[in-house]
Each structure stands twice: as C-alpha cells, then as structure tokens.
Design a protein around this motif. Structure first.
Motif, PDB file in Angstrom:
ATOM      1  N   LYS A  30       0.835  -1.203   0.000  1.00 19.22           N
ATOM      2  CA  LYS A  30       0.000   0.000   0.000  1.00 19.22           C
ATOM      3  C   LYS A  30       0.868   1.251   0.000  1.00 19.22           C
ATOM      4  CE  LYS A  30      -3.562   2.421   2.574  1.00 19.22           C
ATOM      5  NZ  LYS A  30      -4.207   2.563   3.865  1.00 19.22           N
ATOM      6  N   ALA A  31       1.884   1.274   0.851  1.00 20.09           N
ATOM      7  CA  ALA A  31       2.803   2.425   0.895  1.00 20.09           C
ATOM      8  C   ALA A  31       3.513   2.587  -0.444  1.00 20.09           C
ATOM      9  CB  ALA A  31       3.816   2.243   2.024  1.00 20.09           C
ATOM     10  N   ALA A  32       3.930   1.474  -1.056  1.00 17.45           N
ATOM     11  CA  ALA A  32       4.611   1.533  -2.346  1.00 17.45           C
ATOM     12  C   ALA A  32       3.689   2.086  -3.428  1.00 17.45           C
ATOM     13  CB  ALA A  32       5.115   0.148  -2.746  1.00 17.45           C
ATOM     14  N   PHE A  33       2.440   1.672  -3.413  1.00 17.70           N
ATOM     15  CA  PHE A  33       1.481   2.173  -4.393  1.00 17.70           C
ATOM     16  C   PHE A  33       1.263   3.673  -4.202  1.00 17.70           C
ATOM     17  CE2 PHE A  33      -2.780   3.035  -6.028  1.00 17.70           C
ATOM     18  CZ  PHE A  33      -2.637   2.552  -7.313  1.00 17.70           C
ATOM     19  N   ASN A  34       1.133   4.108  -2.953  1.00 19.12           N
ATOM     20  CA  ASN A  34       0.942   5.538  -2.671  1.00 19.12           C
ATOM     21  C   ASN A  34       2.149   6.360  -3.127  1.00 19.12           C
ATOM     22  OD1 ASN A  34      -1.576   5.076  -1.566  1.00 19.12           O
ATOM     23  ND2 ASN A  34      -0.813   4.996   0.527  1.00 19.12           N
ATOM     24  N   ILE A  35       3.347   5.875  -2.824  1.00 17.18           N
ATOM     25  CA  ILE A  35       4.559   6.591  -3.217  1.00 17.18           C
ATOM     26  C   ILE A  35       4.679   6.635  -4.746  1.00 17.18           C
ATOM     27  CG2 ILE A  35       7.084   6.520  -3.165  1.00 17.18           C
ATOM     28  CD1 ILE A  35       6.806   5.320  -0.295  1.00 17.18           C
ATOM     29  N   THR A  36       4.379   5.523  -5.400  1.00 13.53           N
ATOM     30  CA  THR A  36       4.462   5.462  -6.864  1.00 13.53           C
ATOM     31  C   THR A  36       3.481   6.438  -7.503  1.00 13.53           C
ATOM     32  OG1 THR A  36       5.151   3.151  -6.729  1.00 13.53           O
ATOM     33  CG2 THR A  36       4.420   3.929  -8.871  1.00 13.53           C
ATOM     34  N   THR A  37       2.263   6.517  -6.971  1.00 10.61           N
ATOM     35  CA  THR A  37       1.297   7.465  -7.537  1.00 10.61           C
ATOM     36  C   THR A  37       1.706   8.910  -7.266  1.00 10.61           C
ATOM     37  OG1 THR A  37      -0.131   7.221  -5.591  1.00 10.61           O
ATOM     38  CG2 THR A  37      -0.662   5.887  -7.520  1.00 10.61           C
ATOM     39  N   GLU A  38       2.381   9.156  -6.131  1.00 10.77           N
ATOM     40  CA  GLU A  38       2.883  10.503  -5.846  1.00 10.77           C
ATOM     41  C   GLU A  38       3.967  10.904  -6.845  1.00 10.77           C
ATOM     42  OE1 GLU A  38       4.200  10.235  -1.827  1.00 10.77           O
ATOM     43  OE2 GLU A  38       2.160  10.198  -1.020  1.00 10.77           O
ATOM     44  N   LEU A  39       4.718   9.925  -7.332  1.00 14.67           N
ATOM     45  CA  LEU A  39       5.792  10.192  -8.283  1.00 14.67           C
ATOM     46  C   LEU A  39       5.319  10.190  -9.736  1.00 14.67           C
ATOM     47  CD1 LEU A  39       8.533   7.891  -6.747  1.00 14.67           C
ATOM     48  CD2 LEU A  39       8.403  10.369  -6.602  1.00 14.67           C
ATOM     49  N   ALA A  40       4.036   9.947  -9.960  1.00 12.31           N
ATOM     50  CA  ALA A  40       3.522   9.745 -11.312  1.00 12.31           C
ATOM     51  C   ALA A  40       3.842  10.895 -12.256  1.00 12.31           C
ATOM     52  CB  ALA A  40       2.015   9.505 -11.264  1.00 12.31           C
ATOM     53  N   VAL A  41       3.584  12.117 -11.847  1.00  9.86           N
ATOM     54  CA  VAL A  41       3.799  13.260 -12.741  1.00  9.86           C
ATOM     55  C   VAL A  41       5.274  13.377 -13.105  1.00  9.86           C
ATOM     56  CG1 VAL A  41       3.652  15.776 -12.912  1.00  9.86           C
ATOM     57  CG2 VAL A  41       1.784  14.491 -11.870  1.00  9.86           C
ATOM     58  N   LEU A  42       6.146  13.234 -12.113  1.00  8.89           N
ATOM     59  CA  LEU A  42       7.587  13.312 -12.371  1.00  8.89           C
ATOM     60  C   LEU A  42       8.033  12.195 -13.310  1.00  8.89           C
ATOM     61  CD1 LEU A  42      10.287  14.677 -11.721  1.00  8.89           C
ATOM     62  CD2 LEU A  42      10.473  13.156  -9.753  1.00  8.89           C
ATOM     63  N   LEU A  43       7.586  10.975 -13.042  1.00  7.42           N
ATOM     64  CA  LEU A  43       7.956   9.847 -13.894  1.00  7.42           C
ATOM     65  C   LEU A  43       7.464  10.026 -15.324  1.00  7.42           C
ATOM     66  CD1 LEU A  43       7.427   6.687 -11.664  1.00  7.42           C
ATOM     67  CD2 LEU A  43       9.509   7.331 -12.849  1.00  7.42           C
ATOM     68  N   ILE A  44       6.225  10.462 -15.465  1.00 10.14           N
ATOM     69  CA  ILE A  44       5.674  10.654 -16.808  1.00 10.14           C
ATOM     70  C   ILE A  44       6.474  11.715 -17.558  1.00 10.14           C
ATOM     71  CG2 ILE A  44       3.665  11.534 -18.099  1.00 10.14           C
ATOM     72  CD1 ILE A  44       1.908  10.112 -15.964  1.00 10.14           C
TER      73      ILE A  44
ATOM     74  N   TYR B 158      13.244   9.234   0.628  1.00  9.66           N
ATOM     75  CA  TYR B 158      11.814   9.520   0.568  1.00  9.66           C
ATOM     76  C   TYR B 158      10.991   8.305   1.011  1.00  9.66           C
ATOM     77  CZ  TYR B 158       7.367  11.274  -1.159  1.00  9.66           C
ATOM     78  OH  TYR B 158       6.062  11.688  -1.260  1.00  9.66           O
ATOM     79  N   ILE B 159      11.392   7.114   0.583  1.00 11.06           N
ATOM     80  CA  ILE B 159      10.697   5.889   1.005  1.00 11.06           C
ATOM     81  C   ILE B 159      10.791   5.738   2.518  1.00 11.06           C
ATOM     82  CG2 ILE B 159      10.726   3.358   0.919  1.00 11.06           C
ATOM     83  CD1 ILE B 159      11.793   3.617  -1.962  1.00 11.06           C
ATOM     84  N   ILE B 160      11.967   5.988   3.067  1.00 10.10           N
ATOM     85  CA  ILE B 160      12.143   5.865   4.517  1.00 10.10           C
ATOM     86  C   ILE B 160      11.205   6.834   5.243  1.00 10.10           C
ATOM     87  CG2 ILE B 160      13.776   6.227   6.425  1.00 10.10           C
ATOM     88  CD1 ILE B 160      15.971   5.220   4.436  1.00 10.10           C
ATOM     89  N   ARG B 161      11.199   8.088   4.787  1.00 10.22           N
ATOM     90  CA  ARG B 161      10.336   9.078   5.431  1.00 10.22           C
ATOM     91  C   ARG B 161       8.865   8.694   5.348  1.00 10.22           C
ATOM     92  NH1 ARG B 161       9.429  14.371   2.559  1.00 10.22           N
ATOM     93  NH2 ARG B 161       7.219  14.061   2.780  1.00 10.22           N
ATOM     94  N   ARG B 162       8.428   8.292   4.159  1.00 12.41           N
ATOM     95  CA  ARG B 162       6.998   7.946   3.982  1.00 12.41           C
ATOM     96  C   ARG B 162       6.622   6.677   4.731  1.00 12.41           C
ATOM     97  NH1 ARG B 162       3.086   9.525   3.061  1.00 12.41           N
ATOM     98  NH2 ARG B 162       2.328   8.681   1.124  1.00 12.41           N
ATOM     99  N   THR B 163       7.552   5.724   4.835  1.00 16.44           N
ATOM    100  CA  THR B 163       7.264   4.488   5.576  1.00 16.44           C
ATOM    101  C   THR B 163       7.109   4.789   7.064  1.00 16.44           C
ATOM    102  OG1 THR B 163       8.486   3.191   3.945  1.00 16.44           O
ATOM    103  CG2 THR B 163       8.070   2.148   6.060  1.00 16.44           C
ATOM    104  N   VAL B 164       7.973   5.623   7.588  1.00 18.01           N
ATOM    105  CA  VAL B 164       7.903   5.962   9.016  1.00 18.01           C
ATOM    106  C   VAL B 164       6.681   6.810   9.309  1.00 18.01           C
ATOM    107  CG1 VAL B 164       9.098   7.188  10.876  1.00 18.01           C
ATOM    108  CG2 VAL B 164      10.380   5.719   9.348  1.00 18.01           C
ATOM    109  N   GLU B 165       6.274   7.661   8.349  1.00 13.59           N
ATOM    110  CA  GLU B 165       5.086   8.497   8.539  1.00 13.59           C
ATOM    111  C   GLU B 165       3.796   7.703   8.491  1.00 13.59           C
ATOM    112  OE1 GLU B 165       6.609  12.668   6.489  1.00 13.59           O
ATOM    113  OE2 GLU B 165       5.258  11.363   5.381  1.00 13.59           O
ATOM    114  N   ALA B 166       3.803   6.578   7.759  1.00 16.70           N
ATOM    115  CA  ALA B 166       2.546   5.822   7.533  1.00 16.70           C
ATOM    116  C   ALA B 166       1.925   5.293   8.786  1.00 16.70           C
ATOM    117  CB  ALA B 166       2.814   4.653   6.596  1.00 16.70           C
TER     118      ALA B 166
END
Length: 168
Positions: free
Chosen positions: A111-125, A160-168
C-alpha cells in the motif's frame, strides 16, 4: 579518560550486526513476488508492443505504444522496488522500538509503495516523455537529461521511502 582508553572502550555487540543478515533476508523474500510481478508485466507489455508494431507497421503508432509500454514498465518496476525497500525499512524501524511507531506489515508495504508510486507519477511521466522524445527525435541531449533526472529521482527515492514508511 586518555585518548587510548576512550578508543579501547568501544562497545562490540555481534547481535546488532546480525540484524543486517535479517534485513537482507527480508529484502530477498520480499523481492520474490516483486520480481514475479515485474516479469509478468514485462512479458505481457513486450508481447503487446511487438504485436502492435508488427500489425500496424506505422512508426507513429510504434512510438505511442513504446511510450505506453515504457511508462507501464517503469511504474511497475518502481512499485516493486519501493515495496521491497518499504518492507525492509518498516521491519528495521519496528526493530528500533520507536515510541508510537506501528508496523505496517507486508500488505502495508505494498500500500505504501502504491501511494509513493502514484505521488511520483507526474515526475515519472515527464521524465519518460522527455526520454522517448529524445530517442525518437535522435536528440542525445534530451536522452542524457532524462537519464540524469531518472538517476537523481531514484537516488532521492531511498530517503523519501524511509520518510513515507515511518510516517505511515
């Protein structure tokens, strides 16, 4: 204490270093389903891409299909990479017994990975569009810039993954 006494008083605890093996095992175990998912997506997308290019024979359609295939593969690979790292970070932070931290578990890491990936969507695209345009228009500078941006994004992704994982 003298400088010599301070150097000799270092604490050596082998059990702490053994945790690296445990985290390595977590990464290995979490990688298995992630690699299977990435492999399935790659085979399906490449098969669809080849069928579309062979059926139409049109260069414009080929570029559009290539863009869609690259986007889907990068999103899938990013999702899998982020999940493996998020799961391992979660286990390490959970072992640290930080006050107020609740483990998200294996499912929560997806779930965290999906959220992070969608947050990066605009940059990745944006990066992938620049890359495909650079390849299609044979502009080495665009391809180089997009490669640099992709590298910087993935380097910044770990903290960023570390920060978002700890925040979740």
């Amino acid at each position: 204490y003298t400088p010599l006494e301070v150097k000799c008083m270092a604490e050596f605890d082998i059990s702490k270093s053994i945790h690296t093996l445990k985290y390595g095992l977590y990464i290995f175990a979490a990688s298995i389903p992630a690699f299977i998912l990435a492999g399935i997506v790659s085979v399906v997308l490449m098969s669809l891409l080849m069928d579309a290019i062979m059926a139409t024979g049109d260069a414009e359609t080929g570029v559009v299909m290539l863009l869609v295939a690259i986007l889907a593969m990068v999103f899938t690979y990013s999702l899998c990479f982020i999940q493996v790292i998020a799961f391992s970070v979660n286990e390490a932070v959970n072992d640290a017994n930080l006050a107020g931290y609740e483990s998200i578990g294996y499912g929560g890491s997806w779930k965290a990975a999906f959220n992070i990936t969608t947050e990066l969507a605009v940059l990745l695209i944006g990066i992938i569009v620049i890359m495909v345009l650079g390849i299609y228009m044979e502009m080495f500078a665009l391809t180089l810039i997009s490669s640099l941006l992709m590298g910087l994004m993935y380097m910044g992704l770990i903290p960023y993954i570390i920060r978002r994982t700890v925040e979740a």
